[in-house]
Design a protein around this motif. Structure first.
Motif, PDB file in Angstrom:
ATOM      1  N   VAL A   1     -15.485   3.248  32.259  1.00  0.00           N
ATOM      2  CA  VAL A   1     -14.885   2.048  32.833  1.00  0.00           C
ATOM      3  C   VAL A   1     -14.167   1.243  31.759  1.00  0.00           C
ATOM      4  N   ALA A   2     -14.766   1.094  30.596  1.00  0.00           N
ATOM      5  CA  ALA A   2     -14.125   0.348  29.504  1.00  0.00           C
ATOM      6  C   ALA A   2     -12.805   1.002  29.112  1.00  0.00           C
ATOM      7  N   ASN A   3     -12.786   2.330  29.089  1.00  0.00           N
ATOM      8  CA  ASN A   3     -11.553   3.052  28.762  1.00  0.00           C
ATOM      9  C   ASN A   3     -10.475   2.773  29.813  1.00  0.00           C
ATOM     10  N   TYR A   4     -10.848   2.858  31.086  1.00  0.00           N
ATOM     11  CA  TYR A   4      -9.890   2.638  32.172  1.00  0.00           C
ATOM     12  C   TYR A   4      -9.328   1.218  32.123  1.00  0.00           C
ATOM     13  N   LEU A   5     -10.200   0.251  31.864  1.00  0.00           N
ATOM     14  CA  LEU A   5      -9.762  -1.144  31.847  1.00  0.00           C
ATOM     15  C   LEU A   5      -8.847  -1.460  30.661  1.00  0.00           C
ATOM     16  N   LYS A   6      -8.951  -0.695  29.584  1.00  0.00           N
ATOM     17  CA  LYS A   6      -8.013  -0.888  28.472  1.00  0.00           C
ATOM     18  C   LYS A   6      -6.586  -0.618  28.947  1.00  0.00           C
ATOM     19  N   TYR A   7      -6.425   0.438  29.719  1.00  0.00           N
ATOM     20  CA  TYR A   7      -5.102   0.756  30.255  1.00  0.00           C
ATOM     21  C   TYR A   7      -4.648  -0.312  31.249  1.00  0.00           C
ATOM     22  N   VAL A   8      -5.578  -0.756  32.088  1.00  0.00           N
ATOM     23  CA  VAL A   8      -5.245  -1.779  33.087  1.00  0.00           C
ATOM     24  C   VAL A   8      -4.825  -3.078  32.401  1.00  0.00           C
ATOM     25  N   ASP A   9      -5.625  -3.537  31.461  1.00  0.00           N
ATOM     26  CA  ASP A   9      -5.368  -4.832  30.823  1.00  0.00           C
ATOM     27  C   ASP A   9      -4.112  -4.829  29.958  1.00  0.00           C
ATOM     28  N   ARG A  10      -3.711  -3.676  29.496  1.00  0.00           N
ATOM     29  CA  ARG A  10      -2.485  -3.574  28.688  1.00  0.00           C
ATOM     30  C   ARG A  10      -1.264  -3.238  29.529  1.00  0.00           C
ATOM     31  N   GLY A  11      -1.472  -3.085  30.834  1.00  0.00           N
ATOM     32  CA  GLY A  11      -0.356  -2.780  31.733  1.00  0.00           C
ATOM     33  C   GLY A  11       0.200  -1.385  31.566  1.00  0.00           C
ATOM     34  N   LEU A  12      -0.586  -0.472  31.011  1.00  0.00           N
ATOM     35  CA  LEU A  12      -0.074   0.861  30.705  1.00  0.00           C
ATOM     36  C   LEU A  12       0.096   1.742  31.943  1.00  0.00           C
ATOM     37  N   PHE A  13      -0.601   1.417  33.017  1.00  0.00           N
ATOM     38  CA  PHE A  13      -0.441   2.187  34.249  1.00  0.00           C
ATOM     39  C   PHE A  13       0.747   1.717  35.086  1.00  0.00           C
ATOM     40  N   ASP A  14       1.341   0.603  34.736  1.00  0.00           N
ATOM     41  CA  ASP A  14       2.493   0.108  35.489  1.00  0.00           C
ATOM     42  C   ASP A  14       3.651   1.096  35.355  1.00  0.00           C
ATOM     43  N   GLY A  15       4.168   1.542  36.485  1.00  0.00           N
ATOM     44  CA  GLY A  15       5.259   2.504  36.457  1.00  0.00           C
ATOM     45  C   GLY A  15       4.805   3.952  36.399  1.00  0.00           C
ATOM     46  N   ALA A  16       3.501   4.185  36.378  1.00  0.00           N
ATOM     47  CA  ALA A  16       2.978   5.558  36.427  1.00  0.00           C
ATOM     48  C   ALA A  16       3.103   6.077  37.858  1.00  0.00           C
ATOM     49  N   SER A  17       2.425   7.163  38.188  1.00  0.00           N
ATOM     50  CA  SER A  17       2.556   7.699  39.542  1.00  0.00           C
ATOM     51  C   SER A  17       1.352   8.543  39.931  1.00  0.00           C
ATOM     52  N   PHE A  18       1.195   8.708  41.237  1.00  0.00           N
ATOM     53  CA  PHE A  18       0.368   9.780  41.770  1.00  0.00           C
ATOM     54  C   PHE A  18       1.296  10.985  41.851  1.00  0.00           C
ATOM     55  N   TYR A  19       0.963  12.033  41.125  1.00  0.00           N
ATOM     56  CA  TYR A  19       1.872  13.166  41.011  1.00  0.00           C
ATOM     57  C   TYR A  19       1.288  14.477  41.540  1.00  0.00           C
ATOM     58  N   ARG A  20       0.010  14.459  41.871  1.00  0.00           N
ATOM     59  CA  ARG A  20      -0.646  15.699  42.298  1.00  0.00           C
ATOM     60  C   ARG A  20      -1.456  15.481  43.572  1.00  0.00           C
ATOM     61  N   ALA A  21      -1.401  16.445  44.481  1.00  0.00           N
ATOM     62  CA  ALA A  21      -2.233  16.430  45.682  1.00  0.00           C
ATOM     63  C   ALA A  21      -2.822  17.821  45.850  1.00  0.00           C
ATOM     64  N   SER A  22      -4.106  17.927  45.557  1.00  0.00           N
ATOM     65  CA  SER A  22      -4.794  19.219  45.667  1.00  0.00           C
ATOM     66  C   SER A  22      -5.501  19.272  47.015  1.00  0.00           C
ATOM     67  N   LYS A  23      -5.059  20.183  47.881  1.00  0.00           N
ATOM     68  CA  LYS A  23      -5.620  20.267  49.235  1.00  0.00           C
ATOM     69  C   LYS A  23      -5.779  21.734  49.613  1.00  0.00           C
ATOM     70  N   PRO A  24      -7.006  22.210  49.629  1.00  0.00           N
ATOM     71  CA  PRO A  24      -7.241  23.619  49.931  1.00  0.00           C
ATOM     72  C   PRO A  24      -6.857  23.962  51.360  1.00  0.00           C
ATOM     73  N   PRO A  25      -6.517  25.212  51.604  1.00  0.00           N
ATOM     74  CA  PRO A  25      -6.150  25.628  52.980  1.00  0.00           C
ATOM     75  C   PRO A  25      -7.354  25.543  53.914  1.00  0.00           C
ATOM     76  N   GLY A  26      -7.054  25.402  55.179  1.00  0.00           N
ATOM     77  CA  GLY A  26      -8.120  25.364  56.174  1.00  0.00           C
ATOM     78  C   GLY A  26      -8.519  23.966  56.587  1.00  0.00           C
ATOM     79  N   TYR A  27      -7.886  22.956  55.977  1.00  0.00           N
ATOM     80  CA  TYR A  27      -8.192  21.572  56.324  1.00  0.00           C
ATOM     81  C   TYR A  27      -6.914  20.893  56.816  1.00  0.00           C
ATOM     82  N   ALA A  28      -7.076  19.804  57.543  1.00  0.00           N
ATOM     83  CA  ALA A  28      -5.924  18.979  57.911  1.00  0.00           C
ATOM     84  C   ALA A  28      -5.274  18.471  56.620  1.00  0.00           C
ATOM     85  N   PRO A  29      -3.964  18.238  56.613  1.00  0.00           N
ATOM     86  CA  PRO A  29      -3.237  17.911  55.381  1.00  0.00           C
ATOM     87  C   PRO A  29      -3.791  16.726  54.591  1.00  0.00           C
ATOM     88  N   ASN A  30      -4.427  15.770  55.277  1.00  0.00           N
ATOM     89  CA  ASN A  30      -4.866  14.573  54.552  1.00  0.00           C
ATOM     90  C   ASN A  30      -6.373  14.321  54.665  1.00  0.00           C
TER      91      ASN A  30
END
Length: 212
Positions: free
Chosen positions: A61-90
Motif C-alpha cells: 500500500v505504501a508503494n502504491y500511494l507513493k505513485y498516487v501522491d506524486r501523480g505518477l498514475f495520471d495519464g496512465a491506462s488500463f491496457y490489458r483485459a485477460s478473459k478466458p474462454p467460456g465466460y461472458a465477456p465481462n
C-alpha cells in the motif's frame, strides 16, 4: 517557602511524567484505529474507488500511494483485459493498468507480501500487484473480476507458488471495471502471458487521488 515551592515543582513534574505515557498510549490507539486509505481512479469510462488494506499489506500500500501522491498514475491506462474462454465477456478475468514499466516514472520494486502473510485473497474486486519474480512489482496492478484463488500463494508451498500481492478492494465502480474487461482485445498484440490480451484501445486513467 523555598521547600514548599520545591515540593510543588516536584509534584507538577511527577504529574507530567505520569500523564505522558497515557497520552502516548492514546495516540498509538488512535493510529491503530485509523481507517484504511481510499483512492479514486478516474478513467475515461468512469470512476473506480478502492480501499487499500494498509493494515494487512503495509509495504504494498505504501508503494502504491507513493505513485498516487506524486501523480505518477495520471495519464496512465488500463491496457490489458485477460478473459478466458467460456465466460461472458465481462464476467470473469482481470484488467491490468499502470505505467507499463515506463523508466521515467517507475520507482524501486517493493517487497513481496503474499496472501499467506496478508490474508487478502483474490476474490472479485480485489486489486493486486503485477510482477515478474516475487519482489519485482513496481507500478502495474490488476483488478480481479470473479473469484480467482489460483492467484493466491499456495499455503502448502508458498516458495514454489508465491502468488501475487493483493492489497485492497474495489468499493465503488465494479461496473466500470467490468466494462473495461468487456472491451475488444488484439489477438496478435502482446507477448508471453499477455499475448492476445492487450486492449485494442487502452482506457485512459485521467488521474488517481486519495479520497479525503
Amino acid at each position: 517557602m523555598f521547600a514548599r515551592r520545591a515540593l510543588l515543582g516536584l509534584a507538577a513534574a511527577l504529574a507530567l511524567s505520569t500523564a505522558a505515557p497515557a497520552q502516548t498510549q492514546a495516540q498509538t490507539q488512535a493510529q491503530a484505529q485509523a481507517p484504511n486509505p481510499r483512492v479514486r481512479i478516474e478513467t475515461a469510462e468512469g470512476p473506480i474507488v478502492l480501499e487499500l488494506y494498509a493494515d494487512k499489506a503495509p509495504k504494498t500500500v505504501a508503494n502504491y500511494l507513493k505513485y498516487v501522491d506524486r501523480g505518477l498514475f495520471d495519464g496512465a491506462s488500463f491496457y490489458r483485459a485477460s478473459k478466458p474462454p467460456g465466460y461472458a465477456p465481462n464476467d470473469y478475468g482481470v484488467i491490468q493498468g499502470g505505467l507499463q514499466n515506463d523508466p521515467k516514472k517507475v520507482l524501486p520494486p517493493v517487497a513481496h507480501e503474499p496472501t499467506t502473510q496478508t490474508g487478502i485473497k483474490h476474490v472479485s474486486g480485489v486489486i493486486s500487484m503485477g510482477r515478474h519474480a516475487p519482489g519485482t512489482a513496481q507500478a502495474d496492478w490488476f483488478i480481479v473480476i470473479g473469484d480467482q484463488d489460483y492467484l493466491d500463494a499456495d499455503p502448502k508451498d508458498p516458495k514454489k507458488t508465491p502468488g501475487f500481492a493483493a492489497f485492497g478492494k474495489v468499493v465503488e465502480g465494479m461496473d466500470v471495471a467490468q466494462t473495461i474487461l468487456g472491451k475488444p482485445v488484439d489477438p496478435k498484440a502482446g507477448t508471453g502471458a499477455m499475448k492476445g490480451e492487450m486492449l485494442v484501445k487502452p482506457v485512459r486513467i485521467v488521474r488517481v487521488r486519495r479520497v479525503q
